[in-house]
Design an enzyme around this catalytic site. Structure first.
Site, PDB file in Angstrom:
ATOM      1  N   MET A  27      -8.080 -15.139   7.246  1.00 40.31           N
ATOM      2  CA  MET A  27      -6.653 -15.483   7.278  1.00 40.31           C
ATOM      3  C   MET A  27      -5.823 -14.341   7.857  1.00 40.31           C
ATOM      4  O   MET A  27      -6.362 -13.317   8.270  1.00 40.31           O
ATOM      5  CB  MET A  27      -6.180 -15.823   5.871  1.00 40.31           C
ATOM      6  CG  MET A  27      -6.640 -17.174   5.385  1.00 40.31           C
ATOM      7  SD  MET A  27      -5.978 -17.480   3.731  1.00 40.31           S
ATOM      8  CE  MET A  27      -6.348 -19.213   3.562  1.00 40.31           C
ATOM      9  N   GLN A  38      -6.994 -16.051  -0.884  1.00 40.71           N
ATOM     10  CA  GLN A  38      -5.695 -15.997  -1.579  1.00 40.71           C
ATOM     11  C   GLN A  38      -5.858 -15.888  -3.089  1.00 40.71           C
ATOM     12  O   GLN A  38      -4.895 -15.648  -3.809  1.00 40.71           O
ATOM     13  CB  GLN A  38      -4.882 -17.256  -1.267  1.00 40.71           C
ATOM     14  CG  GLN A  38      -4.250 -17.220   0.097  1.00 40.71           C
ATOM     15  CD  GLN A  38      -3.417 -18.466   0.390  1.00 40.71           C
ATOM     16  OE1 GLN A  38      -3.265 -19.356  -0.439  1.00 40.71           O
ATOM     17  NE2 GLN A  38      -2.884 -18.520   1.597  1.00 40.71           N
ATOM     18  N   ARG A  73       6.046 -22.725   0.134  1.00 39.97           N
ATOM     19  CA  ARG A  73       6.656 -22.194   1.358  1.00 39.97           C
ATOM     20  C   ARG A  73       8.013 -22.826   1.677  1.00 39.97           C
ATOM     21  O   ARG A  73       8.486 -22.720   2.807  1.00 39.97           O
ATOM     22  CB  ARG A  73       5.708 -22.404   2.536  1.00 39.97           C
ATOM     23  CG  ARG A  73       4.433 -21.573   2.438  1.00 39.97           C
ATOM     24  CD  ARG A  73       3.880 -21.303   3.829  1.00 39.97           C
ATOM     25  NE  ARG A  73       2.813 -20.313   3.786  1.00 39.97           N
ATOM     26  CZ  ARG A  73       1.518 -20.601   3.836  1.00 39.97           C
ATOM     27  NH1 ARG A  73       1.123 -21.853   3.923  1.00 39.97           N
ATOM     28  NH2 ARG A  73       0.615 -19.639   3.800  1.00 39.97           N
ATOM     29  N   ASP A 104     -13.640  20.013  -5.323  1.00 38.00           N
ATOM     30  CA  ASP A 104     -13.024  21.313  -5.037  1.00 38.00           C
ATOM     31  C   ASP A 104     -14.035  22.454  -5.114  1.00 38.00           C
ATOM     32  O   ASP A 104     -13.922  23.442  -4.387  1.00 38.00           O
ATOM     33  CB  ASP A 104     -11.778  21.569  -5.904  1.00 38.00           C
ATOM     34  CG  ASP A 104     -12.107  21.684  -7.372  1.00 38.00           C
ATOM     35  OD1 ASP A 104     -13.149  21.132  -7.778  1.00 38.00           O
ATOM     36  OD2 ASP A 104     -11.331  22.312  -8.113  1.00 38.00           O
ATOM     37  N   ARG A 161       5.904 -14.274  13.751  1.00 39.47           N
ATOM     38  CA  ARG A 161       5.963 -14.103  12.296  1.00 39.47           C
ATOM     39  C   ARG A 161       5.227 -12.844  11.841  1.00 39.47           C
ATOM     40  O   ARG A 161       4.310 -12.881  11.028  1.00 39.47           O
ATOM     41  CB  ARG A 161       5.365 -15.328  11.602  1.00 39.47           C
ATOM     42  CG  ARG A 161       6.179 -16.600  11.858  1.00 39.47           C
ATOM     43  CD  ARG A 161       5.447 -17.819  11.372  1.00 39.47           C
ATOM     44  NE  ARG A 161       5.331 -17.840   9.920  1.00 39.47           N
ATOM     45  CZ  ARG A 161       6.140 -18.525   9.112  1.00 39.47           C
ATOM     46  NH1 ARG A 161       7.135 -19.214   9.608  1.00 39.47           N
ATOM     47  NH2 ARG A 161       5.948 -18.519   7.813  1.00 39.47           N
ATOM     48  N   SER A 182     -14.497  12.722  -4.588  1.00 37.02           N
ATOM     49  CA  SER A 182     -14.355  12.945  -6.031  1.00 37.02           C
ATOM     50  C   SER A 182     -13.708  11.714  -6.624  1.00 37.02           C
ATOM     51  O   SER A 182     -12.637  11.319  -6.171  1.00 37.02           O
ATOM     52  CB  SER A 182     -13.463  14.159  -6.278  1.00 37.02           C
ATOM     53  OG  SER A 182     -12.905  14.091  -7.561  1.00 37.02           O
ATOM     54  N   GLU A 192      -7.604 -16.139  12.156  1.00 38.30           N
ATOM     55  CA  GLU A 192      -7.455 -17.598  12.296  1.00 38.30           C
ATOM     56  C   GLU A 192      -6.568 -18.019  13.470  1.00 38.30           C
ATOM     57  O   GLU A 192      -6.713 -19.119  13.993  1.00 38.30           O
ATOM     58  CB  GLU A 192      -6.900 -18.194  10.995  1.00 38.30           C
ATOM     59  CG  GLU A 192      -5.547 -17.613  10.594  1.00 38.30           C
ATOM     60  CD  GLU A 192      -5.051 -18.106   9.234  1.00 38.30           C
ATOM     61  OE1 GLU A 192      -5.686 -18.983   8.647  1.00 38.30           O
ATOM     62  OE2 GLU A 192      -4.015 -17.588   8.774  1.00 38.30           O
ATOM     63  N   ASP A 202     -12.293  11.436  -9.345  1.00 35.66           N
ATOM     64  CA  ASP A 202     -11.183  11.776 -10.255  1.00 35.66           C
ATOM     65  C   ASP A 202      -9.804  11.761  -9.605  1.00 35.66           C
ATOM     66  O   ASP A 202      -8.797  11.787 -10.282  1.00 35.66           O
ATOM     67  CB  ASP A 202     -11.389  13.182 -10.839  1.00 35.66           C
ATOM     68  CG  ASP A 202     -12.610  13.247 -11.736  1.00 35.66           C
ATOM     69  OD1 ASP A 202     -13.122  12.178 -12.109  1.00 35.66           O
ATOM     70  OD2 ASP A 202     -13.052  14.368 -12.053  1.00 35.66           O
ATOM     71  N   ARG A 221     -26.065  19.968  -6.963  1.00 42.94           N
ATOM     72  CA  ARG A 221     -25.352  21.173  -7.382  1.00 42.94           C
ATOM     73  C   ARG A 221     -26.343  22.301  -7.137  1.00 42.94           C
ATOM     74  O   ARG A 221     -27.530  22.156  -7.399  1.00 42.94           O
ATOM     75  CB  ARG A 221     -24.934  21.063  -8.841  1.00 42.94           C
ATOM     76  CG  ARG A 221     -23.939  19.923  -9.042  1.00 42.94           C
ATOM     77  CD  ARG A 221     -22.987  20.183 -10.195  1.00 42.94           C
ATOM     78  NE  ARG A 221     -21.723  19.477  -9.997  1.00 42.94           N
ATOM     79  CZ  ARG A 221     -21.495  18.215 -10.385  1.00 42.94           C
ATOM     80  NH1 ARG A 221     -22.418  17.532 -11.014  1.00 42.94           N
ATOM     81  NH2 ARG A 221     -20.321  17.643 -10.154  1.00 42.94           N
TER      82      ARG A 221
HETATM   83  P1  ADP Z   1     -17.644  19.502  -6.899  1.00 45.11           P
HETATM   84  O1  ADP Z   1     -17.786  19.857  -5.462  1.00 45.11           O
HETATM   85  O2  ADP Z   1     -17.816  18.040  -7.131  1.00 45.11           O
HETATM   86  O3  ADP Z   1     -16.387  20.096  -7.486  1.00 45.11           O
HETATM   87  P2  ADP Z   1     -19.227  21.594  -8.124  1.00 45.11           P
HETATM   88  O4  ADP Z   1     -18.062  22.348  -8.640  1.00 45.11           O
HETATM   89  O5  ADP Z   1     -20.403  21.480  -9.006  1.00 45.11           O
HETATM   90  O6  ADP Z   1     -18.864  20.116  -7.692  1.00 45.11           O
HETATM   91  O7  ADP Z   1     -19.657  22.291  -6.764  1.00 45.11           O
HETATM   92  C1  ADP Z   1     -20.747  21.796  -6.021  1.00 45.11           C
HETATM   93  C2  ADP Z   1     -21.513  22.946  -5.411  1.00 45.11           C
HETATM   94  O8  ADP Z   1     -20.652  23.689  -4.546  1.00 45.11           O
HETATM   95  C3  ADP Z   1     -22.019  23.970  -6.396  1.00 45.11           C
HETATM   96  O9  ADP Z   1     -23.228  23.568  -7.004  1.00 45.11           O
HETATM   97  C4  ADP Z   1     -22.202  25.176  -5.518  1.00 45.11           C
HETATM   98  O10 ADP Z   1     -23.377  25.079  -4.755  1.00 45.11           O
HETATM   99  C5  ADP Z   1     -21.023  25.073  -4.594  1.00 45.11           C
HETATM  100  N1  ADP Z   1     -19.909  25.879  -5.135  1.00 45.11           N
HETATM  101  C6  ADP Z   1     -18.980  25.503  -6.046  1.00 45.11           C
HETATM  102  N2  ADP Z   1     -18.143  26.519  -6.328  1.00 45.11           N
HETATM  103  C7  ADP Z   1     -18.550  27.570  -5.582  1.00 45.11           C
HETATM  104  C8  ADP Z   1     -18.089  28.915  -5.404  1.00 45.11           C
HETATM  105  N3  ADP Z   1     -17.023  29.373  -6.068  1.00 45.11           N
HETATM  106  N4  ADP Z   1     -18.768  29.688  -4.536  1.00 45.11           N
HETATM  107  C9  ADP Z   1     -19.813  29.212  -3.857  1.00 45.11           C
HETATM  108  N5  ADP Z   1     -20.283  27.987  -3.995  1.00 45.11           N
HETATM  109  C10 ADP Z   1     -19.685  27.163  -4.821  1.00 45.11           C
END
Ligand code: ADP
Length: 744
Positions: free
Chosen positions: A562, A653, A460, A105, A714, A150, A618, A152, A74
């Site tokens: 298989m 299996q 079968r 994101d 098959r 991710s 196989e 999640d 990060r």
């Molecule tokens: P993830 O990508 O898993 O959602 P983070 O939200 O911590 O994790 O984002 C990872 C890194 O991406 C951040 O530490 C930062 O360097 C960059 N980043 C995230 N959001 C922004 C943003 N709005 N502008 C610029 N860089 C960003």
């Protein structure tokens, strides 16, 4: 020369390595240079050694590793324009104007901000004299391909994010383990899983693990006094014989007012109101760790390869797009649109617009939540007044496939919940002939979700001759109104035989629905059958071990898997394990293929290669058997290496079903039961096979099935997964940098 940068950023996720490998190898195969940017955006800002040109073999042997070998971080500095200015400088210095960003994101948002600012950043660097005006023009646009890493599964624009399937493996294994200890002591457990704004892991692991209650951010309990509702359900569950109570809670769970619900609070409620000895298990980073599942390796490989190919296309120059999956299809969507939709879910939750949040998650999320709400009930609903109760039969047929028991469990419970009588037929079509019918109830299928094999019994057998008469008589005697056959190829054939004889035997004029359950994935009307994912993971785990066993020697392994006449397991396991050669029944094997393979092995081992891995279906060729190939490779190896075979056999299996197989079994069984109920009420009941096609559940009429089947081999006439073949070829070819190819 085109130069591509690849980075992993934000939280790590299992499968990131497979994506990096695919990006590097696809880039090199297309003649581009690929640079790894180590430690995410921090490395982009630091430059220097953190930006390194990658070779083919730099990404060898990493498929099975969790985390990311190029590091993730990060980085606060990248959030500031000054940081991004420095990052842009380093990219231009290396001539990189195309990026594959693998992250959540946040990371993808950051990438897009830099792309939007790019022209301004370059102008400023030129003004400062740090880059030449020529370079400012040459690299005037930044192109970005985003892959969502991710666990999640919280991002719009892809059905699955990298790492989510593996995280589900970890959580489901934990719930399975907790279930057995909880049952021994009749304890209650609260299991907290990751997901700040997303209940995907919590919801899916509750279904897969057969837990009793779930709390997710998108759909808080719909009553204010949810504690009473939850405790009532758990208490009734105890009364009818459940030996454990398991509540799964997403870390971001909230109530209707938006107040956070903690695992400790749930524990207190259970202790106070039910007097149960309650333990809390917070799974934490275990969910991020460990070797990626087959799905994560293959999805990452496919999307990574696609991302590079898209980056190289002129039409995409200067754009930012997200590469994801919809069903088995790779998709490319505008990056910002996906991020905005992702943020909209979090915003809807924050504004307590839970309906909107659920809508944004999509229909299959909502459907899964609906299925769960029935499955966790202690007792079925009262049947609606005036409804004709049906007698619906459920059976397994064909070879055992992991997930069959989950399918039966879901079908029985959902059928009973709608007021119908559910009859299990033991031992496949043999039991149908012999009248081996037994009624099932809510609790008779308790605990079936995580069991491999087939509790009803399966084989079968395909009926013929006087069998049909016996089956018709049994249908009449038991007054069967509909039949669900959960099974493989022979089950499909057997059901089609009944269907064909509807005119002769009126008892066959009932709706019959076929649900695909075979590890071979060779059925028409469906892209993935229940059981195939488990088998694929079993093969992959076995091959990972085989590879480890060989590190000290110079050895070639020929692994036989298989699949009968369908090469799905062979190709997908080759992709997931980094095998250099795969033999498929769809392609056959010729003498000249074998000759070429011998030459490739000789060349590789002469250059210092230590391990060769070949996967053979196989039925790839009846003459060139696994033993034959091994003997040939050994003889022609001239002492450069020795050869061993591994015929994986029935371990493929067996095994506990993977979360994906459990979820798919549940979702399809739900649809099948609804289908039978609907058709049983119609004057002209239809019969069909269910399957997931694209990302939708489809029913293919029994009339259409024979047309889709290649009866001789098959397998279905059309097999979507053959599209993946070119990617497997790229990944396994010897590196253009002429380094010895290490497997993987
Ligand atoms: P993830 O990508 O898993 O959602 P983070 O939200 O911590 O994790 O984002 C990872 C890194 O991406 C951040 O530490 C930062 O360097 C960059 N980043 C995230 N959001 C922004 C943003 N709005 N502008 C610029 N860089 C960003």
């Amino acid at each position: 020369m085109i130069k591509i940068g690849v980075l992993t950023s934000g939280g790590d996720a299992q499968g990131m390595n497979a994506a990096v490998r695919a990006v590097v190898r696809t880039g090199l195969a297309h003649g581009a240079d690929v640079f790894a940017i180590h430690e995410g955006y921090q490395g982009m800002i630091d430059g220097g050694k953190r930006i390194q040109r990658m070779s083919w073999s730099d990404v060898g042997g990493i498929l099975h590793q969790g985390g990311t070998i190029i590091g993730s971080a990060r980085c606060m500095a990248f959030r500031e324009r000054a940081g991004r200015l420095q990052a842009a400088y380093n990219l231009v210095l290396h001539g990189i104007d195309r990026l594959v960003v693998i992250g959540g994101d946040g990371s993808l948002t950051g990438a897009n901000i830099m792309r939007q600012e790019w022209a301004g950043l370059l102008a400023e660097l030129a003004e400062q004299g740090r880059i030449s005006a020529e370079n400012a023009t040459k690299y005037e646009q930044l192109t970005i391909a985003g892959l969502v890493g991710s666990i999640d599964n919280d991002t719009a624009g892809t059905d699955m994010t990298i790492g989510a399937d593996t995280a589900l493996h970890r959580i489901t294994a934990a719930i399975d383990a907790i279930t057995s200890t909880a049952a021994s002591h009749q304890r209650a457990f609260v299991v907290e899983v990751m997901g700040r704004h997303c209940g995907y892991l919590a919801l899916m692991s509750t279904i897969a693990g057969g837990a009793d209650w779930v709390l997710i951010p998108e759909s808080p309990p719909d009553v204010d006094d949810w504690e009473t509702t939850m405790c009532d359900v758990l208490r009734k569950g105890r009364e009818i014989g459940r030996r454990d109570s398991i509540v799964v809670i997403a870390e971001g769970a909230i109530d209707r007012q938006g107040n956070h619900i903690s695992a400790d609070y749930v524990k207190q409620v259970l202790e106070k109101r039910l007097g149960e000895d309650t333990r809390v298990t917070i799974l934490g980073h275990v969910q991020r760790g460990g070797s990626p599942s087959a799905f994560d390796r293959n999805m990452s490989t496919m999307t990574g390869a696609y991302a590079v190919e898209a980056l190289l296309e002129d039409v995409n120059y200067g754009k930012a797009f997200l590469v994801g999956m919809s069903g088995n299809q790779i998709t490319q969507k505008p990056l910002m649109e996906c991020i905005e939709r992702t943020h909209a879910v979090a915003a809807a939750i924050a504004a307590r617009n839970f309906e909107t949040a659920m809508d944004l998650r999509g229909s299959s999320f909502r459907e899964s939540f609906g299925i769960l709400r029935t499955l966790v009930r202690a007792l079925p609903h009262d049947p609606p007044p005036g409804q004709k109760p049906l007698r619906l039969a459920v059976m397994n047929a064909g070879a055992p496939a992991p997930g069959m028991n989950m399918a039966v469990r879901t079908a029985v419970r959902l059928g009973v919940d709608k007021g119908h009588t559910m009859i299990g037929i033991n031992h496949g079509f043999r039991g149908l002939v012999e009248g081996d019918f037994h009624e099932h109830g809510w609790m008779s299928v308790n605990g079936w979700m995580n069991m491999g094999g087939s509790n009803l019994g399966t084989n079968r057998t395909v009926p013929d001759g006087s069998d049909f008469y016996a089956i018709a008589r049994n249908f009449e005697e038991h007054a069967i109104d509909g039949l669900l056959v959960i099974g493989g190829w022979s089950g499909y054939l057997a059901a089609l035989e009944l269907y064909k004889r509807r005119d002769v035997f009126p008892a066959f004029n009932i709706p019959i629905v076929l649900m695909p359950a075979t590890i071979d994935n060779d059925l028409p009307g469906c892209e993935l059958s229940v059981g195939a994912d488990t088998a694929l993971n079993s093969i992959m785990e076995a091959v990972d071990k085989i590879k480890q066993s060989a590190v000290a020697s110079r050895r070639v392994f020929v692994v036989e898997v298989m699949g009968q006449y369908c090469g799905y397991l062979a190709l997908m396991s080759a992709l997931a394990t980094g095998a250099e050669r795969v033999y498929l029944p769809e392609e056959g094997v010729t003498l000249s293929d074998l000759e070429k393979d011998v030459r490739a092995l000789q060349t590789g081992f002469r250059k210092g290669k230590r391990l060769g891995l070949i996967i053979r279906n196989e039925s790839a060729n009846v003459v060139y058997t696994t033993q034959f190939m091994a003997a040939l490779f050994q003889e022609e190896g001239g002492g450069l290496y020795d050869v061993r075979t591994a015929i994986l056999g029935h371990l493929q299996q067996g095994g506990d079903p993977t979360p994906f197989d459990r979820l798919q079994a549940s979702r399809l069984a739900y649809r099948c039961i609804n289908y039978l109920i609907e058709q049983a009420g119609s004057d002209e009941p239809q019969s069909a096979a269910v399957g997931i096609v694209g990302s939708k559940v489809r029913f293919t009429s029994m009339d259409d099935l024979p047309r889709l089947m290649d009866a001789l081999h098959r397998r279905p006439k059309e097999q979507w997964w053959l599209r993946v073949r070119p990617i497997a070829l790229i990944m396994s070819q010897p590196g253009p940098d002429a380094t010895p190819v290490s497997v993987g």
